[in-house]
Each structure stands twice: as structure tokens, then as C-alpha cells.
Design an enzyme around this catalytic site. Sequence first.
Site, PDB file in Angstrom:
ATOM      1  N   GLU A  30       0.018  -0.805   5.922  1.00 58.90           N
ATOM      2  CA  GLU A  30       1.027  -0.548   6.682  1.00 58.90           C
ATOM      3  C   GLU A  30       0.975   1.169   6.937  1.00 58.90           C
ATOM      4  OE1 GLU A  30       4.602   1.673   7.893  1.00 58.90           O
ATOM      5  OE2 GLU A  30       3.731   1.971   6.269  1.00 58.90           O
TER       6      GLU A  30
ATOM      7  N   ASP B 117       1.089  -1.147  -0.229  1.00 56.13           N
ATOM      8  CA  ASP B 117       0.105   0.067   0.008  1.00 56.13           C
ATOM      9  C   ASP B 117       0.942   1.270  -0.256  1.00 56.13           C
ATOM     10  OD1 ASP B 117       0.888  -0.746   2.727  1.00 56.13           O
ATOM     11  OD2 ASP B 117      -0.692   0.700   3.430  1.00 56.13           O
TER      12      ASP B 117
HETATM   13 ZN   LIG Z   1       6.525   2.265   4.383  1.00 57.42          ZN
END
Ligand SMILES: [Zn+2]
Length: 474
Positions: A152, A89
Site C-alpha cells: 500500500e 507494510d
Molecule cells: Zn496506510
Amino acid sequence: MTIDWQREVESRKDELLEKLNAFLSIESVLDPDTAGEGAPFGKGIDQALTYMLELGKENGFSVKNLDGYAGHIEYGEGEEIVGILSHVDVVPAGDGWTTPPFSPDIRDGKLYARGAIDDKGPTMAAFFALKIVKELGLPLSKKVRLILGTDEETYWRCMDHYFKHEPMPVMGFTPDADFPLIVAEKGFLDISLRGEVPSGEPVAEGEDTWTLASFTAGQRVNMVPDLAKAKLVGEGDVFGLKEQYQEFLLSRRIRGYAEEADDHLMLVLEGVSHHGSEPGKGLNAALELIRFLKEKVQLDADGQRYVNFAHRYLVDSFFGEKMGLAQSDDIVGKLTVNAGVFQYEREQSHLVRINVRYPISGDHETILREIDELARPYGLRVEDVDHKAAHAVDKNHELVRTLSQVYEEQTGQQAELLAIGGGTYARALDVGVAFGPLFPGREETAHQKDEHIMVDDLLKATAIYAQAIYELAK
Ligand SMILES: [Zn+2]
């Protein structure tokens, strides 16, 4: 056997850049609108995860998708697992790019794209590293898993899900920060202190008394607020107060102004933003305005209580001194306190949010209890808390020794062990360190416009990761 890791990477350079180009072209930004079964964070992130897992399959690895929350690409034999943790992501593109953020472009030896360095470039580097180890037919005594996270940049829900279903690697690294190695990270607490409102205390009366109608500063608890505003109402001497405010600003060399409206006086103060892990740098606009209100303005009881709390415990106390929390260790240094968000609306919301980063030796429960005790007499109490435990790997651990050695061998530079106040993805591993991809002295462009990685650095990182994988799992 000596292996020329750099040469192995060079011979796969075109393929690596081609696969990375396609990977970076996927807009893998969190998108709840397109989330669904098997794609909890939306279509783009799902596409990016699928892309990597398909690539793994095509190259003969065994792969696994855990309900779209995370996946892994696996190689090797044995009971123990070495983990490499990266994420697919990215943060939203934002404005001001020279070339479109999801159309990768190479200029002057730099690859520009959202995710180039955080963290799709490094993910592809780690994948090719594993591919090289496999194609060289090197025997391994451990399994190696390239674990692909998908959340994340937001809440790490990917890792909660992944480790609910899969075993924890015995050790591992994350290519999601800086070279050489980050071996220790402070613990941190995001704490919301909320007031019980309304209290029903009367508004201020009398000539030189003001009522604090609102006080606002900051949007993120982990940043030093660069703007603070206090709205005052009352019958006090407007001219006198404005003059005092000017004097205060001048004497402290701070920018700001007072704005007069029909029914109120607004005091605005401009500070300097900085990352919350170093709260003493920059200039905390909220705390400076609190200082003025405490020293020069006679406020109503509610407003006074709020200002007094911040003045008593947060002003001039970036290391928790005034709260009696000052502590340090020789690994990550001092505990820090950043006062990041202030939201005071008379009879509506009384909120202070602080970010405390504590050393490895610190105890978060004691810290929370003490802050709560100090805040209660001021009508505030600890409510929401987001906690991430401190994280450290011993410098004599096999993981640290091996990665240091590989780094020194391939770069000719000393592998200085870093300890930081910030946090990296390595915290998701029980025994994990951050290892690259940003080399010392390089410009940090993660999360910014024109994010990029030097192509040579990307290839060097790939070579380092390949050798690291082999040395850790052989
Ligand atoms: Zn990162």
C-alpha cells in the site's frame, strides 16, 4: 439480542496487545534486496503477512496467501463477500524516535511503533473484530474477508495481483484513514510534462539578457515545493539584478537570497511546504521564483519559453483557472492543481510535474488532452501519467448507512460523512469507504516519528469493527 461489543473487546485486551506487539516488531518495510519467489516485496513484509495468516489459521479461520502479494482471512457463509481491506507494510522508520520504532512501547496510554496506526494496529483490530464475531457464534449470510495488502505504501501492486485472482467484494471498508467515514475521494493525475531538448536555440546575448542554465524545485509531485533555485549565466548587470530580487522578496514578504559565483548567479527562494491536495496553502517556491523571472529578467529563448509556460498556466492558478480546467461538484469540491516538481537543465532536461485532483464528475481524458494542447506551444508535452480514478459511494448505500449507524451507536457522536482530496486504500474496492481508525481531533502521526495510537481508541475501533462486520454480513 444485544451484544456488548466493548466488553467483548475488553475481555480480549491482553491477547490483542500481545499479538499486536509481535506483529509490530516485524520490520515490514519494502526491501527489494531480499525479494524472491513468494516474497515479492522482501523478507520483512513476507514475515508480517505470514504472521497474520498463521494467526488466522490458529484461530480456525480459512486463510489464503496469494504468492506473497496479498492474503485473506475468511469467515462466514454465502455467495457475497464483505471485504475489510488493510495492509501489513509500513513506511521506513526515519529518525528521531523516543523509543525504537520496531520495539513497541506503551506510554501514557499510547502505543508507539511504526505501523501502530498505519496500518498494523488497525489490521489487528479488524482481526480481533472478526474473531469476536466468530467466537460469539453469530450466524452470517455473507462471507467476510479480511484482505491483507502488502504494497500500500508504494505502488499497490498487491491489489493488482489480488483482484486478478480473487473476486471483488460486494462492499467493504478500509481501516486505514479517519473516522467517521470517508465516502468520496477526488480522482488524481500525476502528470509529467517533458520538453524536447536540446532545441539548439542560441544562448542569450546582449547586456541585459541572461541565460537560464537551470531551474529546480520540489521532489514530490504531491507536495508544495518549499525551495526553488534558478541558475543564471550571462553578462547582465549582476548588481542590478540582485537588488531587484531583494526588492521583489521584500515586497512579497518571502525569504530568499542571491548568491554570486565566478560564472553564474544563483537565485534561491524559500517557500512553505504543504500537502499537494491543498496547493493554495503553504507557499510554492517554484511559482514565486517563476513570477520574478517572468516579470524582471530578460531570458534566453529556451529559458523564456519554460518560464512563460509556468507563468501563463500555473502561477496564481491553484484551481486550474488559467488552464480552463476549473470545475467542481458539491461532493468533493474544486479541481486543484499542484505544481510539484521543476527540473530544467539547459539542453538536457525540461520537466514540469503537476498533480491534478479532480471532482467525481470530472473526466480525466479531457483534462489530459487539454493540458497537452496548452503545453505543446511551449515545447512541453504530456508524457508519464499516473492516474487514480475518483471514488465515491452513495450516501444512501447500505454500506454507508450501516457504518454510520454503528459509529453513532458506539461513540454517541454524529457520523459526519467526509469527502477528501487525498486518496485512501478504499479506492482499491469497487464499493468501499475508509472507516477509522483515527478519531476526530486526535493527532495524526502516520508516517512520522513516534507514530502511535491511543490504546483506548484501538479497543474502541475493534468494537466498532466487530459490530460493523456483524451488521454488514448478518
Ligand atoms: Zn496506510
